[in-house]
Design a protein around this motif. Sequence first.
Motif, PDB file in Angstrom:
ATOM      1  N   PHE A  77      47.293  48.980  45.036  1.00 31.05           N
ATOM      2  CA  PHE A  77      46.034  48.272  44.853  1.00 31.05           C
ATOM      3  C   PHE A  77      46.445  46.849  44.476  1.00 31.05           C
ATOM      4  CE2 PHE A  77      44.887  52.570  44.394  1.00 31.05           C
ATOM      5  CZ  PHE A  77      43.536  52.683  44.691  1.00 31.05           C
ATOM      6  N   GLN A  78      46.781  46.053  45.481  1.00 32.29           N
ATOM      7  CA  GLN A  78      47.657  44.970  45.135  1.00 32.29           C
ATOM      8  C   GLN A  78      47.458  43.658  45.880  1.00 32.29           C
ATOM      9  OE1 GLN A  78      48.157  47.486  47.120  1.00 32.29           O
ATOM     10  NE2 GLN A  78      50.064  47.402  48.200  1.00 32.29           N
ATOM     11  N   ALA A  79      48.082  42.658  45.258  1.00 38.37           N
ATOM     12  CA  ALA A  79      48.434  41.402  45.902  1.00 38.37           C
ATOM     13  C   ALA A  79      49.678  40.931  45.203  1.00 38.37           C
ATOM     14  CB  ALA A  79      47.323  40.375  45.746  1.00 38.37           C
ATOM     15  N   LEU A  80      50.380  39.982  45.786  1.00 40.18           N
ATOM     16  CA  LEU A  80      51.658  39.582  45.178  1.00 40.18           C
ATOM     17  C   LEU A  80      51.664  38.080  44.970  1.00 40.18           C
ATOM     18  CD1 LEU A  80      54.372  40.449  44.211  1.00 40.18           C
ATOM     19  CD2 LEU A  80      55.231  40.281  46.551  1.00 40.18           C
ATOM     20  N   PRO A  81      51.117  37.609  43.875  1.00 35.35           N
ATOM     21  CA  PRO A  81      51.018  36.170  43.660  1.00 35.35           C
ATOM     22  C   PRO A  81      52.360  35.492  43.499  1.00 35.35           C
ATOM     23  CG  PRO A  81      50.415  37.396  41.673  1.00 35.35           C
ATOM     24  CD  PRO A  81      50.572  38.400  42.775  1.00 35.35           C
ATOM     25  N   ALA A  82      53.386  36.240  43.078  1.00 32.37           N
ATOM     26  CA  ALA A  82      54.675  35.597  42.811  1.00 32.37           C
ATOM     27  C   ALA A  82      55.523  35.431  44.054  1.00 32.37           C
ATOM     28  CB  ALA A  82      55.437  36.435  41.788  1.00 32.37           C
ATOM     29  N   GLU A 117      47.961  38.928  54.125  1.00 27.40           N
ATOM     30  CA  GLU A 117      47.852  40.310  53.649  1.00 27.40           C
ATOM     31  C   GLU A 117      47.905  40.396  52.129  1.00 27.40           C
ATOM     32  OE1 GLU A 117      47.255  43.278  54.418  1.00 27.40           O
ATOM     33  OE2 GLU A 117      47.224  43.376  56.582  1.00 27.40           O
ATOM     34  N   LEU A 118      48.561  39.426  51.490  1.00 32.24           N
ATOM     35  CA  LEU A 118      48.707  39.484  50.047  1.00 32.24           C
ATOM     36  C   LEU A 118      47.408  39.164  49.316  1.00 32.24           C
ATOM     37  CD1 LEU A 118      52.167  37.714  49.742  1.00 32.24           C
ATOM     38  CD2 LEU A 118      51.682  40.147  49.816  1.00 32.24           C
ATOM     39  N   GLU A 119      46.404  38.684  50.035  1.00 28.45           N
ATOM     40  CA  GLU A 119      45.122  38.365  49.412  1.00 28.45           C
ATOM     41  C   GLU A 119      44.061  39.420  49.709  1.00 28.45           C
ATOM     42  OE1 GLU A 119      44.057  34.525  50.799  1.00 28.45           O
ATOM     43  OE2 GLU A 119      45.687  33.488  49.746  1.00 28.45           O
ATOM     44  N   ILE A 120      44.349  40.325  50.657  1.00 27.77           N
ATOM     45  CA  ILE A 120      43.371  41.340  51.023  1.00 27.77           C
ATOM     46  C   ILE A 120      43.267  42.393  49.922  1.00 27.77           C
ATOM     47  CG2 ILE A 120      42.747  43.096  52.735  1.00 27.77           C
ATOM     48  CD1 ILE A 120      42.556  40.188  53.683  1.00 27.77           C
ATOM     49  N   GLY A 121      42.039  42.769  49.585  1.00 24.64           N
ATOM     50  CA  GLY A 121      41.815  43.806  48.584  1.00 24.64           C
ATOM     51  C   GLY A 121      41.835  43.318  47.154  1.00 24.64           C
ATOM     52  N   VAL A 122      42.084  42.028  46.940  1.00 23.05           N
ATOM     53  CA  VAL A 122      42.074  41.468  45.581  1.00 23.05           C
ATOM     54  C   VAL A 122      40.650  41.003  45.295  1.00 23.05           C
ATOM     55  CG1 VAL A 122      43.064  39.780  44.006  1.00 23.05           C
ATOM     56  CG2 VAL A 122      44.455  40.749  45.845  1.00 23.05           C
ATOM     57  N   THR A 123      39.850  41.887  44.730  1.00 20.45           N
ATOM     58  CA  THR A 123      38.438  41.591  44.493  1.00 20.45           C
ATOM     59  C   THR A 123      38.055  41.970  43.066  1.00 20.45           C
ATOM     60  OG1 THR A 123      37.903  43.767  45.428  1.00 20.45           O
ATOM     61  CG2 THR A 123      37.758  41.891  46.904  1.00 20.45           C
ATOM     62  N   ASP A 124      36.970  41.366  42.589  1.00 25.90           N
ATOM     63  CA  ASP A 124      36.451  41.678  41.256  1.00 25.90           C
ATOM     64  C   ASP A 124      35.916  43.113  41.247  1.00 25.90           C
ATOM     65  OD1 ASP A 124      37.036  39.163  40.300  1.00 25.90           O
ATOM     66  OD2 ASP A 124      35.097  38.341  40.935  1.00 25.90           O
ATOM     67  N   PRO A 125      35.958  43.815  40.111  1.00 27.51           N
ATOM     68  CA  PRO A 125      36.359  43.310  38.785  1.00 27.51           C
ATOM     69  C   PRO A 125      37.843  43.486  38.489  1.00 27.51           C
ATOM     70  CG  PRO A 125      35.438  45.498  38.571  1.00 27.51           C
ATOM     71  CD  PRO A 125      35.336  45.139  40.030  1.00 27.51           C
ATOM     72  N   LEU A 126      38.590  44.258  39.312  1.00 28.17           N
ATOM     73  CA  LEU A 126      39.990  44.544  38.981  1.00 28.17           C
ATOM     74  C   LEU A 126      40.928  43.414  39.352  1.00 28.17           C
ATOM     75  CD1 LEU A 126      40.315  48.317  39.967  1.00 28.17           C
ATOM     76  CD2 LEU A 126      40.083  47.326  37.691  1.00 28.17           C
ATOM     77  N   GLY A 127      40.612  42.699  40.445  1.00 28.95           N
ATOM     78  CA  GLY A 127      41.545  41.675  40.900  1.00 28.95           C
ATOM     79  C   GLY A 127      42.848  42.305  41.346  1.00 28.95           C
ATOM     80  N   VAL A 128      43.973  41.754  40.861  1.00 29.18           N
ATOM     81  CA  VAL A 128      45.280  42.337  41.165  1.00 29.18           C
ATOM     82  C   VAL A 128      45.493  43.551  40.258  1.00 29.18           C
ATOM     83  CG1 VAL A 128      47.760  41.969  41.239  1.00 29.18           C
ATOM     84  CG2 VAL A 128      46.215  40.099  41.826  1.00 29.18           C
ATOM     85  N   PHE A 129      45.612  44.719  40.852  1.00 33.30           N
ATOM     86  CA  PHE A 129      45.759  45.954  40.078  1.00 33.30           C
ATOM     87  C   PHE A 129      47.105  46.567  40.395  1.00 33.30           C
ATOM     88  CE2 PHE A 129      45.008  50.571  39.443  1.00 33.30           C
ATOM     89  CZ  PHE A 129      44.655  50.543  38.108  1.00 33.30           C
TER      90      PHE A 129
END
Length: 205
Positions: free
Chosen positions: A16-21, A34-46
């Motif tokens: 349940f992810q994205a990889l900001p680093a 792809e690293l931005e897909i699925g990063v949504t509120d309220p969890l954001g990066v999980f």
Amino acid sequence: MKLALFSTLFAAASAFQALPAAAPRASTSLRVNELEIGVTDPLGVFDPLGWLETQPEAFERRRAVERKHGRISMVAVVGMLVHNAGIELPGSMTLDGSVKFSDISDGFTGLFEVPAFGLAQILLGTGLMELVTWPASDYSGDYGTGYLGQTLEGEELKFKLDMELNQGRAAMLGIFGAMIQEGIQGQTLAEHIADGGKILIPGLF
């Protein structure tokens, strides 16, 4: 549909992810990051296990696994609802007419009532799809079908991909919960409701 229910026994949503680093990786076929897909509120990066930092090289495969299992689970949820509504395919599963589609029980227990030759055909068909039609080695998730014949771009594409991924996550949890409930109570969804059981919030709905 019943096979889809069974398939989710082995499905694990591991990202349940994205990889900001990490450096962003764009999918050339989907034209999105792809690293931005699925990063949504309220969890954001999980990422409670910290795999995005410790195992960044595994991100692409885990995202592909998450997406495919989410799609399977969405089909499984629809199949569960259709079967529990009493809608069955017409005809017979066997050439001699001894086992009709309507003879197979709803829920995952129906898997054990499918004739061996039928199970073999299901496994063969699934194997061909996994190896040829929608190969597991293709991590893009783009199998050339488009979105109802449309080609999406930009924010609209990201919105649809976010929606697919998040609904797939919900479906994985939903179908798993339904199977656990059936295993504990020994009732399908339809039987549970007919027996006065609640389906959303106990005591309210």
